[in-house]
Motif scaffolding. Structure first.
Motif, short mmCIF file in Angstrom:
data_model
loop_
_atom_site.label_atom_id
_atom_site.label_comp_id
_atom_site.label_asym_id
_atom_site.label_seq_id
_atom_site.Cartn_x
_atom_site.Cartn_y
_atom_site.Cartn_z
N ALA A 201 0.89 -1.09 -0.12
CA ALA A 201 -0.02 -0.12 0.07
C ALA A 201 0.72 1.16 0.01
CB ALA A 201 -1.03 -0.17 1.13
N LEU A 202 1.93 1.36 0.77
CA LEU A 202 2.70 2.39 0.76
C LEU A 202 3.57 2.46 -0.52
CD1 LEU A 202 4.62 2.16 4.18
CD2 LEU A 202 3.05 3.93 3.34
N ALA A 203 4.02 1.30 -1.11
CA ALA A 203 4.89 1.42 -2.39
C ALA A 203 4.07 2.21 -3.48
CB ALA A 203 5.27 0.14 -2.79
N ALA A 204 2.40 1.81 -3.32
CA ALA A 204 1.51 2.27 -4.42
C ALA A 204 1.35 3.75 -4.24
CB ALA A 204 0.03 1.80 -4.37
N LEU A 205 1.68 4.31 -3.38
CA LEU A 205 1.44 5.86 -3.13
C LEU A 205 2.42 6.53 -3.93
CD1 LEU A 205 0.94 6.25 0.78
CD2 LEU A 205 -0.61 6.64 -0.74
N PRO A 206 1.96 7.58 -4.23
CA PRO A 206 3.10 8.78 -4.97
C PRO A 206 4.25 9.21 -3.84
CG PRO A 206 0.73 9.47 -4.97
CD PRO A 206 0.75 8.40 -4.22
N SER A 207 5.27 9.43 -4.24
CA SER A 207 6.16 9.74 -3.66
C SER A 207 6.10 10.75 -2.69
CB SER A 207 7.78 9.89 -4.29
OG SER A 207 7.44 10.62 -5.27
N GLU A 208 5.27 11.87 -3.20
CA GLU A 208 5.06 13.07 -2.31
C GLU A 208 4.03 12.69 -1.25
OE1 GLU A 208 4.54 16.60 -4.62
OE2 GLU A 208 3.09 17.53 -3.03
N ASP A 209 3.37 11.82 -1.44
CA ASP A 209 2.26 11.43 -0.24
C ASP A 209 3.24 10.75 0.87
OD1 ASP A 209 0.48 12.43 -1.56
OD2 ASP A 209 -0.89 10.52 -1.94
N LEU A 230 6.76 21.97 1.28
CA LEU A 230 6.31 21.83 -0.16
C LEU A 230 5.74 23.14 -0.96
CD1 LEU A 230 4.18 18.71 0.56
CD2 LEU A 230 6.24 18.86 -0.99
N GLY A 231 5.82 24.17 -0.21
CA GLY A 231 5.12 25.49 -0.87
C GLY A 231 3.71 25.61 -1.20
N VAL A 232 3.18 24.86 -0.32
CA VAL A 232 1.51 24.85 -0.55
C VAL A 232 0.85 25.39 0.76
CG1 VAL A 232 1.62 23.05 -2.07
CG2 VAL A 232 1.17 22.55 0.35
N HIS A 233 -0.33 25.69 0.82
CA HIS A 233 -1.24 26.06 2.04
C HIS A 233 -1.16 25.04 2.96
CE1 HIS A 233 -4.00 27.99 4.41
NE2 HIS A 233 -3.46 29.40 3.84
N GLU A 234 -1.19 25.38 4.25
CA GLU A 234 -1.48 24.47 5.32
C GLU A 234 -2.91 23.45 5.01
OE1 GLU A 234 -1.31 26.29 9.11
OE2 GLU A 234 -1.93 24.45 10.29
N SER A 235 -3.84 24.25 4.70
CA SER A 235 -5.10 23.51 4.78
C SER A 235 -5.01 22.37 3.69
CB SER A 235 -6.22 24.62 4.42
OG SER A 235 -6.05 25.15 2.96
N TYR B 38 10.85 16.16 -13.82
CA TYR B 38 11.61 14.85 -13.72
C TYR B 38 12.50 14.86 -12.43
CZ TYR B 38 15.85 16.64 -16.06
OH TYR B 38 16.66 16.99 -16.59
N GLU B 39 13.37 16.02 -12.18
CA GLU B 39 14.16 16.57 -11.12
C GLU B 39 13.32 16.41 -10.01
OE1 GLU B 39 17.76 18.95 -12.55
OE2 GLU B 39 15.94 20.04 -12.76
N ARG B 40 12.30 17.16 -9.88
CA ARG B 40 11.47 17.09 -8.55
C ARG B 40 11.07 15.80 -8.07
NH1 ARG B 40 6.38 17.92 -6.46
NH2 ARG B 40 6.63 19.26 -4.79
N ALA B 41 10.46 15.00 -8.98
CA ALA B 41 10.16 13.66 -8.67
C ALA B 41 11.18 12.80 -7.96
CB ALA B 41 9.68 12.67 -10.03
#
Lengths: 313, 431
Positions: A201-209, A230-235, B38-41
């Protein structure tokens, strides 16, 4: 340094054609950096980051996204140009100390940190009898100021890594860290089927997750901190985290039930020991590991600045 | 926040393995969002596995930015001020509390109407008296008391306020009418309505709703009008957080449930409340769709793009006319591909966009070397803006633009500065 990476024809010709423009933008003349040496730097940087088959147009776009002025400044400093050093010091001296203070959160440690970086920037390390400045590894991909902060942070993590996080004695007592006997906690026995389900299940997640999960749950970062990284909003992070936790649980349950495990048993296995989660993580984070992850002294002269591989827990 | 099973974290930790760390250049570029996809990934993949590099990235976030976040959190908790609506958890509790107050008050009005002939006023009072303490231990109530007030003034300037106001007017009109009906009916009924409302307010445990409402000790009629602030907050906040509003739905239902245990006729009132909430949510969705006709993005070369068909096609947008000329010239000499390329490159030299934010027709775009453009008409006309305050001006590249509504925005730069406006860019403040 450039000899290590083959330089493609596309890079050669793009750098040659745009050199005048790039030099002007980098302000090489003022900094005492010759066109030839700047060209060599640009070629090496392009070869380092671009795939070998990059077209000439791609190389051009890449070159223009570099922080040419800061790249030229850093490399002129590395080459020992006094005028460049003056500019560098007026621009960054104060910021460097401030960043160090922000990272170390304590004045004397901050000064120590900043001073040691200064030494490296100025180039106290010798290589083949030559002074080598850490600024030679700056490639202009990000801002010079950001790079300085990152290098400071690396140095800091290197020194006070993991278990040596600055925990005051009071806090330690409050947390009961002194009194917990690590071996008293039995390793939870989990059946391997569950483990493999979780892994899948973990491997299936995108790396960002996975990055977000690890930063929040393993590193104990706040939502705001994760969002800042990540440069995004907290929400956004908050919603993402909620969704992730729910879907992960669902996914793992589904896959383990598919394997023929009784739903009740699966639930129980999954919920085992959630209570001492934090304690356990703190303990595993407290493990010592050999220092030297970010030590670039060995290869400080390399443009790469690649960090030596290191055994991970 | 839902906890993740321990086993998951254990496995997450064990995926960590030795590998070359990305160098400081890449980590910096990652934090400044200037990496190619691709680098970011690759970097993110490494960060997912390497706690050291995660820590480096976290520590290297500019000081002013993390301070700004902390300051915003403090402001949200302590006083009504600009930026406090940024605090999301607070907002969520606020929505829950406002929803509870709205549903209860609507329910009570309905209930009293139904009971016009039957229920003695004293009975009702007794019920409310017992219902209130039951709800008080709910954690939402104290949290709401802080955030609620904070939210209202901040939202005041929203462009959609007109709609919200209209809806509010409808609601309060309705309630005024109800109040009037009851007035005509019998005086004792009015008394009971007043008491009932008092009960409803104490359910919110001294929450903001009671503070917003004026004249707490007034007669029955003003109290009936007083209901209107609560539905209003639901409308305004639903616009900010439609998702959380629905998430919190069950919670408010539970609260109602608590009370219905003691006063069963409330069941009908609960249904009415739920329907009213739903209607609000739908109207809110509809208005949101019409507000955002254009989508904005920045391509890999740092050029600004706009899509008017929900992202199917993208068109380059030139923020100044001079540049537009040079581009069309380049197109004319398109037979010479290299020439074309060169002028494009030149154009790019001047402006590489790195951040864009749109709010309705308001668009902000920024990038290299303090470049910041603002359009109030979805990109038809642009004006260059250079934030300054107390003799200082913005410096560095603009790396991030956030506008939570048309008026309030934050801009972060590569030099670690954060600039804030609360009036659509008229004045700026450095943080």
């Amino acid at each position: 340094m450039s000899a290590a990476i083959p330089i493609s024809g596309a890079v050669q010709s793009a750098v040659a054609e745009m050199l005048g423009e790039l030099c002007a933008k980098g302000g090489c003349a003022k900094l005492g950096l010759s066109r030839e040496s700047f060209a060599a730097i640009l070629r090496a940087v392009a070869a380092k980051y671009l795939p070998a088959e990059a077209s000439e147009a791609e190389v051009r776009v890449f070159l223009l996204t570099l922080r040419l002025d800061e790249l030229a400044l850093a490399r002129a400093c590395a080459a020992g140009e006094n005028s460049a050093w003056e500019i560098f010091l007026t621009r960054y001296r104060e910021k460097l100390y401030q960043s160090a203070l922000h990272i170390a959160r304590e004045d004397s440690a901050a000064r120590d940190l900043a001073d040691s970086l200064y030494a490296e920037l100025y180039g106290t390390t010798l290589r083949d009898g030559q002074r080598v400045s850490k600024l030679a590894s700056f490639t202009g991909r990000g801002s010079l100021e950001g790079w300085l902060r990152t290098v400071l942070a690396q140095e800091f993590v290197n020194r006070y890594r993991r278990g040596k996080r600055l925990v005051s004695l009071d806090q330690e007592i409050e947390d009961g860290a002194q009194f917990t006997a690590p071996e008293a906690e039995p390793e939870p026995t989990v059946n391997s089927r569950l483990e493999s389900c979780v892994d899948a299940a973990l491997a299936a997640l995108p790396s960002e997750d996975r990055f977000v999960l690890a930063a929040y749950y393993l590193d104990g970062r706040t939502l705001a901190e994760v969002a800042g990284m990540l440069g995004v909003h907290e929400s956004t992070i908050s919603r993402k985290m909620d969704k992730l936790a729910k879907s992960l649980r669902k996914e793992i349950m589904a896959s383990i039930v598919r394997q023929g495990v009784d739903r009740r048993a699966a639930e129980e296995a999954l919920e085992a020991d959630v209570r001492d989660l934090r304690v356990n993580i703190r303990r595993s984070l407290g493990q010592e590991s050999p220092p030297g992850a970010f030590s670039e002294k060995k290869d400080a002269g390399r443009l790469e600045g690649k960090i030596a591989p290191r055994a991970e827990s | 926040m839902e906890d993740v099973p321990k086993i998951v974290l254990k496995r997450l930790q064990q995926t960590a393995r030795a590998e070359d760390h990305p160098d400081a250049n890449l980590l910096t570029a990652f934090a400044e969002e200037s990496l190619a996809e691709y680098e970011r990934a690759r970097v993110v993949e490494h960060l997912a596995q390497c706690s050291d590099c995660r820590e480096v990235v976290a520590l290297a976030v500019p000081a002013s930015e993390s301070v700004a976040v902390a300051a915003a959190a403090v402001a949200a908790a302590s006083r009504p001020s600009r930026g406090s609506w940024l605090s999301w958890p607070g907002l969520r509790w606020g929505v829950a509390a406002a929803g509870i107050v709205a549903i209860i008050s609507i329910g009570i009005v309905q209930y009293t109407q139904r009971q016009k002939s039957a229920a003695p006023a004293a009975n009702l009072m007794a019920r409310n008296g017992t219902a209130a303490p039951a709800a008080q231990p709910l954690p939402s109530a104290p949290a709401a008391s802080e955030t609620q007030i904070v939210v209202l003034p901040a939202e005041k300037e929203k462009p959609s306020e007109a709609q919200a106001k209209e809806r509010k007017k409808d609601l309060s009109n309705g309630q005024n009418n109800l109040g009037a009906d009851r007035l005509a009916g019998s005086p004792s009924q009015n008394l009971s309505a007043g008491r009932a409302l008092q009960g409803g307010r104490s359910v919110a445990a001294g929450s903001a709703a009671s503070r917003i409402g004026a004249g707490a000790g007034g007669g029955a009629v003003p109290k009936a009008v007083e209901v209107s602030p609560a539905p209003q907050t639901v409308v305004v906040e639903a616009q900010a957080a439609p998702v959380t509003a629905t998430q919190e739905g069950p919670t408010s239902d539970q609260v109602i449930e608590n009370q219905t245990q003691q006063a069963s006729p409330y069941n009908s009132a609960k249904a009415v409340g739920a329907i009213a909430g739903k209607d609000l949510a739908t109207t809110q969705n509809a208005s949101k769709l019409t507000v955002a006709p254009a989508r904005w993005s920045i391509n890999a070369d740092g050029a600004l793009q706009r899509s008017l068909d929900g992202g199917k096609t993208w068109v380059y947008v030139n923020v100044n006319s001079e540049l537009a000329d040079s581009r069309s010239q380049a197109a004319r000499t398109a037979d010479n591909a290299y020439e074309n390329n060169k002028s494009k490159v030149k154009a790019k030299l001047n402006m590489i966009f790195r951040a864009v934010a749109a709010n309705g027709t308001e668009v902000w775009a920024g990038g290299s070397a303090t470049m910041l453009y603002h359009s109030a008409d979805s990109g038809a006309h642009w004006a260059r803006v250079l934030p300054s305050a107390e003799g200082a001006t913005l410096s560095g590249d603009i790396t991030r633009i956030e506008f939570s509504d048309a008026q309030h925005g934050r801009i972060a730069t590569s030099s670690g500065e954060v600039w804030i406006t609360a009036d659509d860019g008229q004045t700026w403040r450095r943080q």
